[in-house]
Scaffold this motif. Structure first.
Motif, PDB file in Angstrom:
ATOM      1  N   ALA A 199      50.778 -77.600 -27.307  1.00  0.00           N
ATOM      2  CA  ALA A 199      49.930 -78.514 -26.295  1.00  0.00           C
ATOM      3  C   ALA A 199      48.708 -77.769 -25.690  1.00  0.00           C
ATOM      4  O   ALA A 199      47.572 -78.080 -25.540  1.00  0.00           O
ATOM      5  N   HIS A 200      48.878 -76.356 -25.473  1.00  0.00           N
ATOM      6  CA  HIS A 200      47.894 -75.435 -25.171  1.00  0.00           C
ATOM      7  C   HIS A 200      47.256 -74.925 -26.255  1.00  0.00           C
ATOM      8  O   HIS A 200      45.934 -74.795 -25.942  1.00  0.00           O
ATOM      9  N   ALA A 201      47.486 -74.899 -27.442  1.00  0.00           N
ATOM     10  CA  ALA A 201      46.584 -74.550 -28.606  1.00  0.00           C
ATOM     11  C   ALA A 201      45.798 -75.795 -28.622  1.00  0.00           C
ATOM     12  O   ALA A 201      44.483 -75.244 -29.091  1.00  0.00           O
ATOM     13  N   ILE A 202      46.038 -76.995 -28.648  1.00  0.00           N
ATOM     14  CA  ILE A 202      45.198 -77.849 -29.065  1.00  0.00           C
ATOM     15  C   ILE A 202      44.284 -78.006 -28.004  1.00  0.00           C
ATOM     16  O   ILE A 202      42.979 -78.652 -28.182  1.00  0.00           O
ATOM     17  N   GLN A 203      44.810 -77.851 -26.557  1.00  0.00           N
ATOM     18  CA  GLN A 203      43.967 -78.257 -25.613  1.00  0.00           C
ATOM     19  C   GLN A 203      42.789 -77.397 -25.591  1.00  0.00           C
ATOM     20  O   GLN A 203      41.625 -77.686 -25.166  1.00  0.00           O
ATOM     21  N   SER A 204      42.818 -76.135 -26.054  1.00  0.00           N
ATOM     22  CA  SER A 204      41.816 -75.300 -25.797  1.00  0.00           C
ATOM     23  C   SER A 204      40.315 -75.714 -26.114  1.00  0.00           C
ATOM     24  O   SER A 204      39.340 -75.502 -25.796  1.00  0.00           O
ATOM     25  N   PRO A 205      40.483 -76.052 -27.765  1.00  0.00           N
ATOM     26  CA  PRO A 205      39.065 -76.708 -28.312  1.00  0.00           C
ATOM     27  C   PRO A 205      38.674 -77.766 -27.450  1.00  0.00           C
ATOM     28  O   PRO A 205      37.462 -78.097 -27.486  1.00  0.00           O
ATOM     29  N   ILE A 206      39.650 -78.582 -27.160  1.00  0.00           N
ATOM     30  CA  ILE A 206      39.252 -80.091 -26.499  1.00  0.00           C
ATOM     31  C   ILE A 206      38.489 -79.752 -25.149  1.00  0.00           C
ATOM     32  O   ILE A 206      37.528 -80.275 -24.847  1.00  0.00           O
ATOM     33  N   GLY A 207      39.218 -78.741 -24.383  1.00  0.00           N
ATOM     34  CA  GLY A 207      38.586 -78.274 -23.354  1.00  0.00           C
ATOM     35  C   GLY A 207      37.193 -77.850 -23.427  1.00  0.00           C
ATOM     36  O   GLY A 207      36.089 -78.301 -22.681  1.00  0.00           O
ATOM     37  N   GLY A 208      37.159 -76.999 -24.629  1.00  0.00           N
ATOM     38  CA  GLY A 208      35.592 -76.583 -24.783  1.00  0.00           C
ATOM     39  C   GLY A 208      34.583 -77.479 -25.095  1.00  0.00           C
ATOM     40  O   GLY A 208      33.373 -77.456 -24.672  1.00  0.00           O
ATOM     41  N   LEU A 209      34.963 -78.684 -25.792  1.00  0.00           N
ATOM     42  CA  LEU A 209      34.152 -79.743 -26.297  1.00  0.00           C
ATOM     43  C   LEU A 209      33.742 -80.689 -24.946  1.00  0.00           C
ATOM     44  O   LEU A 209      32.626 -81.164 -24.958  1.00  0.00           O
ATOM     45  N   THR A 210      34.767 -80.952 -24.200  1.00  0.00           N
ATOM     46  CA  THR A 210      34.747 -82.044 -23.210  1.00  0.00           C
ATOM     47  C   THR A 210      34.522 -81.545 -21.799  1.00  0.00           C
ATOM     48  O   THR A 210      34.130 -82.407 -20.920  1.00  0.00           O
ATOM     49  N   HIS A 211      34.742 -80.270 -21.416  1.00  0.00           N
ATOM     50  CA  HIS A 211      34.540 -79.881 -20.236  1.00  0.00           C
ATOM     51  C   HIS A 211      35.578 -80.223 -19.210  1.00  0.00           C
ATOM     52  O   HIS A 211      35.178 -80.479 -17.978  1.00  0.00           O
ATOM     53  N   THR A 212      36.622 -80.576 -19.574  1.00  0.00           N
ATOM     54  CA  THR A 212      37.667 -81.220 -18.764  1.00  0.00           C
ATOM     55  C   THR A 212      38.846 -80.274 -18.631  1.00  0.00           C
ATOM     56  O   THR A 212      38.846 -79.024 -18.911  1.00  0.00           O
ATOM     57  N   SER A 213      39.388 -80.558 -17.142  1.00  0.00           N
ATOM     58  CA  SER A 213      40.435 -79.505 -16.753  1.00  0.00           C
ATOM     59  C   SER A 213      41.536 -79.124 -17.676  1.00  0.00           C
ATOM     60  O   SER A 213      41.901 -80.009 -18.539  1.00  0.00           O
ATOM     61  N   HIS A 214      41.813 -77.928 -17.727  1.00  0.00           N
ATOM     62  CA  HIS A 214      42.976 -77.655 -18.305  1.00  0.00           C
ATOM     63  C   HIS A 214      44.194 -78.296 -18.255  1.00  0.00           C
ATOM     64  O   HIS A 214      44.854 -78.784 -19.221  1.00  0.00           O
ATOM     65  N   GLY A 215      44.489 -78.507 -16.882  1.00  0.00           N
ATOM     66  CA  GLY A 215      45.767 -79.107 -16.660  1.00  0.00           C
ATOM     67  C   GLY A 215      45.868 -80.741 -17.172  1.00  0.00           C
ATOM     68  O   GLY A 215      46.797 -81.097 -17.602  1.00  0.00           O
ATOM     69  N   MET A 216      44.594 -81.383 -16.947  1.00  0.00           N
ATOM     70  CA  MET A 216      44.720 -82.774 -17.451  1.00  0.00           C
ATOM     71  C   MET A 216      44.531 -82.767 -18.993  1.00  0.00           C
ATOM     72  O   MET A 216      45.244 -83.584 -19.584  1.00  0.00           O
ATOM     73  N   GLY A 217      44.111 -81.844 -19.747  1.00  0.00           N
ATOM     74  CA  GLY A 217      44.171 -81.718 -21.031  1.00  0.00           C
ATOM     75  C   GLY A 217      45.430 -81.525 -21.615  1.00  0.00           C
ATOM     76  O   GLY A 217      45.862 -82.339 -22.332  1.00  0.00           O
ATOM     77  N   VAL A 218      46.352 -80.523 -20.993  1.00  0.00           N
ATOM     78  CA  VAL A 218      47.918 -80.353 -21.732  1.00  0.00           C
ATOM     79  C   VAL A 218      48.522 -81.510 -21.326  1.00  0.00           C
ATOM     80  O   VAL A 218      49.301 -81.894 -22.109  1.00  0.00           O
ATOM     81  N   GLY A 219      48.459 -82.175 -20.009  1.00  0.00           N
ATOM     82  CA  GLY A 219      49.052 -83.067 -19.529  1.00  0.00           C
ATOM     83  C   GLY A 219      48.879 -84.582 -20.497  1.00  0.00           C
ATOM     84  O   GLY A 219      49.865 -85.058 -20.850  1.00  0.00           O
ATOM     85  N   ALA A 220      47.770 -84.735 -20.897  1.00  0.00           N
ATOM     86  CA  ALA A 220      47.368 -85.700 -21.796  1.00  0.00           C
ATOM     87  C   ALA A 220      47.870 -85.702 -23.265  1.00  0.00           C
ATOM     88  O   ALA A 220      48.224 -86.635 -24.074  1.00  0.00           O
ATOM     89  N   LEU A 221      48.091 -84.182 -23.734  1.00  0.00           N
ATOM     90  CA  LEU A 221      48.625 -84.304 -25.038  1.00  0.00           C
ATOM     91  C   LEU A 221      50.365 -84.065 -24.837  1.00  0.00           C
ATOM     92  O   LEU A 221      50.988 -84.311 -26.055  1.00  0.00           O
TER      93      LEU A 221
END
Length: 416
Positions: free
Chosen positions: A285-307
């Motif tokens: 979840a953390h591995a996939i969130q990292s590039p998503i966060g870079g592209l969307t500029h969304t928060s880390h917590g919401m990114g890993v939570g969504a995944l």
């Protein structure tokens, strides 16, 4: 490289932790007594908002009243840009610092860790990117978290965003383990609802990923060479305790943000997550969130939570018994049902906790486009350390499958 299996065949237990942890409402008032034996010149790393609060002013006044000289760096930004560290180094040229205090969210605590490193050993923080590259002891670190989620108050890693390279990189070393963590739930009472939700989702992901990780059965040489050696009997204790606490507290905090009892349970649960990930590590979840966060500029917590709902479903086929154990801690265990039914009930309950926090149910809501999925999958595979922690191997094809389901909000069950 460690030769690992899913199961802890050698019965390993390993924790890395601060020398002292002080937990409880109001315990921040102990800070001058804790600092005094360590030195008389302190650096406080925090952000602009926290530096304007009455709580900060009271802490600085109490330190100064004890005869301690305070140097404040209040420009820490989210995701800790490398530029912040370089600015701090320039600001402190010629100043004596004995102790570094991190006050705030994860980036402020990470700044305290890397500041203690570069002030002790010099150089560019890039010199230490990676695992076990810190040459020796750093300045004493005291962490005082103001959010319940990152676990950074007890972890021995500082995460830095290298703006020039466009990547987040960890400085990981047992030398960065805080000397003291002061975990005071009263400091989270003013935490805005959005940040409360994002950090709670992060804490939940730490606990679930650490509990469902691989158990790597490391050799003595592996234990000496690596910080993250997999799920083990001691991290499991913290994972289960933390999940019980969050399962009982999340909806209470959402309903009443001023509920100090619920805030305390949330903060203790997040602390448990930090204790677990410090040797088990997080995973995909953390591995996939990292590039998503870079592209969307969304928060880390919401990114890993969504995944998390999609990663848990991906891992379920190889972790049925482990998820079934979590059903007990999540309050949904059915003694009549089989392991698979209980495992699914646990994952469904996790979904409900994320929904209660307002975590997006799909990646569209984070601003990811369908055209970006292939690129995210490719870049996710660069996080080899995180992927190695996952119980089920991950290929690019698998990452695309997870992303497509998460993009569409498809919470169906993966084939067993």
């Amino acid at each position: 490289m460690m030769v690992s299996t899913i199961d802890n065949l050698i019965g390993l237990g390993l924790l890395r932790q601060p020398r002292t942890v002080l937990f409880g409402p109001g315990q921040r008032t102990m800070l001058p007594r804790i600092v005094a034996p360590l030195g008389s010149h302190v650096l406080i790393c925090t952000d602009e908002r926290m530096a304007t609060t009455a709580e900060y002013r009271a802490l600085q006044s109490s330190l100064e009243a004890a005869g301690i000289d305070v140097h404040l760096f209040d420009r820490v930004q989210p995701d800790l840009p490398r530029g912040d560290i370089m600015t701090l180094q320039a600001d402190l040229a010629g100043h004596r610092i004995d102790v570094v205090i991190g006050l705030g969210g994860g980036s402020c605590l990470d700044m305290a860790k890397v500041a203690s490193l570069v002030l002790a050993h010099g150089g560019d923080v890039r010199d230490y990117f990676g695992e076990n590259l810190v040459p020796g002891p750093v300045l004493p670190i005291i962490t005082v978290p103001t959010t319940a989620g990152t676990g950074a108050e007890v972890s021995c890693i500082g995460v830095v965003y290298d703006e020039e390279r466009g990547v987040k990189v960890g400085v990981a070393s047992a030398h960065l383990e805080p000397s003291v963590a002061i975990v005071d739930p009263e400091l989270t009472l003013s935490c805005p609802p959005g940040l409360t939700a994002a950090t709670a989702a992060d804490a939940l992901s730490h606990l679930v990923e650490s509990f469902t990780d691989r158990a790597k059965n490391p050799s003595p040489e592996d234990l000496d060479a690596h910080l993250y050696v997999g799920k083990n009997v001691l991290t499991d204790i913290y994972c289960r305790a933390g999940i019980r606490l969050l399962a009982g507290a999340i909806e209470r905090v959402v309903d009443d943000p001023s509920d100090l009892g619920a805030r305390s349970d949330m903060m203790l649960g997040a602390f448990c997550g930090g204790m677990a990930l410090n040797t088990a590590g997080t995973s995909i979840a953390h591995a996939i969130q990292s590039p998503i966060g870079g592209l969307t500029h969304t928060s880390h917590g919401m990114g890993v939570g969504a995944l998390l709902p999609y990663v848990t479903r991906y891992n379920l086929p190889v972790r049925v018994e482990v998820f079934a154990e979590l059903a007990e801690d999540l309050g949904v265990y059915d003694p009549v049902a089989g392991a698979l039914e209980n495992a699914k009930a646990a994952i469904t309950r996790l979904d409900g906790l994320l929904d209660a926090l307002g975590v997006p149910r799909d990646l569209k809501a984070l601003g990811l486009s369908a055209e970006q999925i292939d690129d995210v999958a490719e870049r996710s595979l660069l996080s080899t350390r995180l992927i190695a922690n996952n119980a089920r191997p991950l290929t690019k094809f698998d990452a695309v499958q997870i992303l497509e389901r998460a993009y569409e909000g498809d919470r169906g069950w993966w084939s067993l």
